[in-house]
Motif scaffolding. Structure first.
Motif, short mmCIF file in Angstrom:
data_model
loop_
_atom_site.label_atom_id
_atom_site.label_comp_id
_atom_site.label_asym_id
_atom_site.label_seq_id
_atom_site.Cartn_x
_atom_site.Cartn_y
_atom_site.Cartn_z
N VAL A 150 0.13 -36.20 72.40
CA VAL A 150 1.13 -35.47 71.61
C VAL A 150 1.45 -36.25 70.34
O VAL A 150 1.51 -35.68 69.24
N THR A 151 1.64 -37.56 70.47
CA THR A 151 1.97 -38.35 69.27
C THR A 151 0.81 -38.39 68.29
O THR A 151 1.02 -38.39 67.08
N TYR A 152 -0.43 -38.44 68.80
CA TYR A 152 -1.59 -38.42 67.90
C TYR A 152 -1.73 -37.08 67.21
O TYR A 152 -2.09 -37.02 66.03
N LEU A 153 -1.47 -36.00 67.93
CA LEU A 153 -1.57 -34.67 67.31
C LEU A 153 -0.48 -34.48 66.26
O LEU A 153 -0.69 -33.83 65.23
N GLN A 154 0.68 -35.08 66.51
CA GLN A 154 1.78 -34.97 65.54
C GLN A 154 1.50 -35.78 64.27
O GLN A 154 2.00 -35.43 63.20
N THR A 155 0.74 -36.85 64.40
CA THR A 155 0.46 -37.71 63.24
C THR A 155 -0.97 -37.52 62.71
O THR A 155 -1.38 -38.23 61.79
#
Length: 537
Positions: A211-216
């Motif tokens: 989720v954090t990688y997709l957000q960034t």
């Protein structure tokens, strides 16, 4: 003859539709789902991408192949081969890019229901939460959501990095699989009754890290694939550059007898999956003594991933959406070796996971996290101390940091601590371990969490199920966990920017309430967050 064939094929498709309305016609295949007779229908094992085998090994995902026959979507697809899995596994395969969809049987293409897109965990080395059944969440929402989950490549198949892969293949393919699945949802989920403009992503552990990688991703570029996120036990692990990851590729080449090949990448692609699995194991990071828990990880490729997670959030380079982040009270207990008996062993474990830790860093950690008085069966005296260090550094503190970053950007963020006490887990020293909340979130009914859950979730702790499902499904539906929360449960307050108000929701049976982050944990996290970029988090 051609016109007769087309007539018969069209008649066959219409017959399926009239038989149960579970036939979904996509532009590359038609899938026949299953009406479970409980108000929920599902479509299992649908391809969302081409089999990533042969020349597509170590390559970005491509569109699924076309099929002119009706496919029975009544069985889960095999999950993706994981590091350490046996070469002759019957449950795992390199051909694994499948997606499942659960929907109210009454849903139609005009329903436009919110979609929950779940990313399973496994440290980016395995698919550890495959085939979760969305029935319970849909029932908890009153039949007002659709649930999708899927497999993505892991280990070397998803995250092998080197100059050769960069030049002749693709990097971060496991994350690209996730994006491909999200693109599939955008294109097709309306066929199942979902709203492609209202997709909320979620995940646990590596799924929450995803989720954090997709957000960034791509420097925070918003491709409008999702509008909110609800992450469980997010994780900031050691993240390397392509050049720093070269040792992984070189060793795999040696172990597969490809070292003398003129094109080592082509040679690796020709190795049978069973033979590759036979040598698919972790090595120590450069600077570590023993292999880390999870060696293969997303890599800074200066494209999809352009910086370390801490840096990306500090610089505001993330998609601006409402979020949920949180963790379990004892997130490190599952990972700390129970036999940890000395401070040296504790330090070595941390150094193996985060090789960029300096001696000064370790000395500070030893000061902040002294030996505890906790003792558990079959464990060494430093087991709980190491559990606390690892849980804070890898899981809890990153989640608190992200909530602050979103609040600073002017977007709602909700944080939690999961503290539901199972007597057995507490007695053996696990406390409230990593991702245990998944059992309550995905419970099949308010009275039954399922056979894989801690025993108390079907007895004394079953009361937590409607509580957490109420908040979760409310957020999926409205991007606010409070609108449809379970009656009698407290308001889940947003994270604030006030340094003296680090407040999160504590989930605990019969005691769910807002709480202040303890001053000790707050000060620990502030220091761990400060060294995050220097230790490649």
């Amino acid at each position: 003859m051609g016109s007769i064939f087309l007539f018969l094929f069209s008649f066959l498709l219409l017959s399926f539709v009239l038989a149960g309305d579970t036939l979904v016609q996509l532009d590359y295949a038609s899938y026949k789902g299953t009406d479970r007779g409980n108000g929920i229908s599902d479509w299992l094992g649908m391809r969302y991408a081409a089999p990533p085998t042969g020349k597509l090994r170590f390559s970005a995902p491509e569109d699924p192949p076309r099929s002119h026959s009706v496919q029975n979507a009544d069985k889960h697809g095999l999950i993706c081969l994981g590091t350490g899995a046996p070469p002759d596994s019957k449950t795992q395969s390199e051909d694994c890019l499948f997606i499942d969809v659960y929907a109210p049987t009454s849903a139609t293409p005009n329903s436009k229901l919110p979609v929950y897109f779940f990313i399973q965990g496994g440290g980016f080395n395995t698919n550890s939460n495959p085939n979760l059944n969305g029935t319970g969440l849909i029932h908890a929402s009153g039949g007002n959501i659709i649930v999708a989950n899927f497999n993505y490549r892991v280990g070397p198949y998803g995250f092998l990095a080197s100059k050769e892969v960069e030049a002749g293949g693709s990097l971060n393919n496991g994350l690209k699989d996730q994006i491909k699945a999200l693109q599939w949802v955008q294109k097709y989920i309306s066929k199942f009754g979902g709203d492609p403009k209202h997709v909320v992503i979620g995940g646990d552990s590596a799924g929450a890290a995803s989720v954090t990688y997709l957000q960034t991703a791509y420097g925070g570029r918003n491709d409008h694939l999702f509008i909110g996120s609800a992450a469980e036990s997010q994780s900031f692990a050691t993240e390397l550059t392509v050049s720093a990851s070269q040792y992984m590729y070189d060793n795999l080449v040696i172990r597969t007898s490809c070292a003398n090949a003129s094109d080592t990448l082509r040679c690796l692609r020709s190795v049978k999956a069973s033979d590759l699995q036979a040598v698919n194991f972790n090595l120590p990071f450069p600077g570590g003594a023993d292999p880390p828990l999870y060696m293969y990880q997303p890599t800074i490729d200066n494209d999809l991933i352009r910086d370390l997670p801490y840096n990306a959030y500090a610089q505001g380079k993330f998609i601006k959406i409402p979020t949920i982040f949180g963790d379990d009270t004892n997130g490190g207990a599952t990972f700390a070796p129970p036999n940890t008996s000395t401070l040296a062993e504790s330090n070595q474990f941390m150094k193996d996971q985060f090789p960029a830790l300096t001696l000064a860093d370790l000395a500070k950690i030893d000061q902040l996290y002294p030996l505890t008085n906790d003792r558990f069966p079959n464990s060494g005296p430093y087991y709980r101390q190491l559990s606390n260090v690892y849980g804070d550094m890898r899981y809890t503190c990153p989640g608190l940091y992200i909530s602050k970053a979103y609040t600073k950007a002017g977007y709602k963020s909700y944080n939690y601590r999961y503290n539901v006490l199972d007597p057995h887990d507490v007695a053996v020293g696990l406390g409230v371990p990593h991702t245990v909340e998944i059992n309550a979130i995905w419970a099949q009914s308010y009275d039954f969490a399922g056979p894989g859950a801690p025993a108390s979730y079907n007895t004394t702790n079953k009361g937590i199920i409607p509580v957490i499902q109420g908040y979760w499904t409310s957020f999926i539906r409205t991007l606010d966990p409070n609108v449809h929360r379970f009656p009698g449960t407290p308001v889940w307050e947003e994270w604030t920017l006030k340094d003296d108000e680090w407040r999160r929701l504590k989930f605990q049976t019969n005691e769910t309430a807002m709480e202040d982050v303890a001053p000790t944990q707050k000060s620990h996290c502030q220091w761990l967050q400060s060294i995050g970029p220097s230790v490649n988090q």
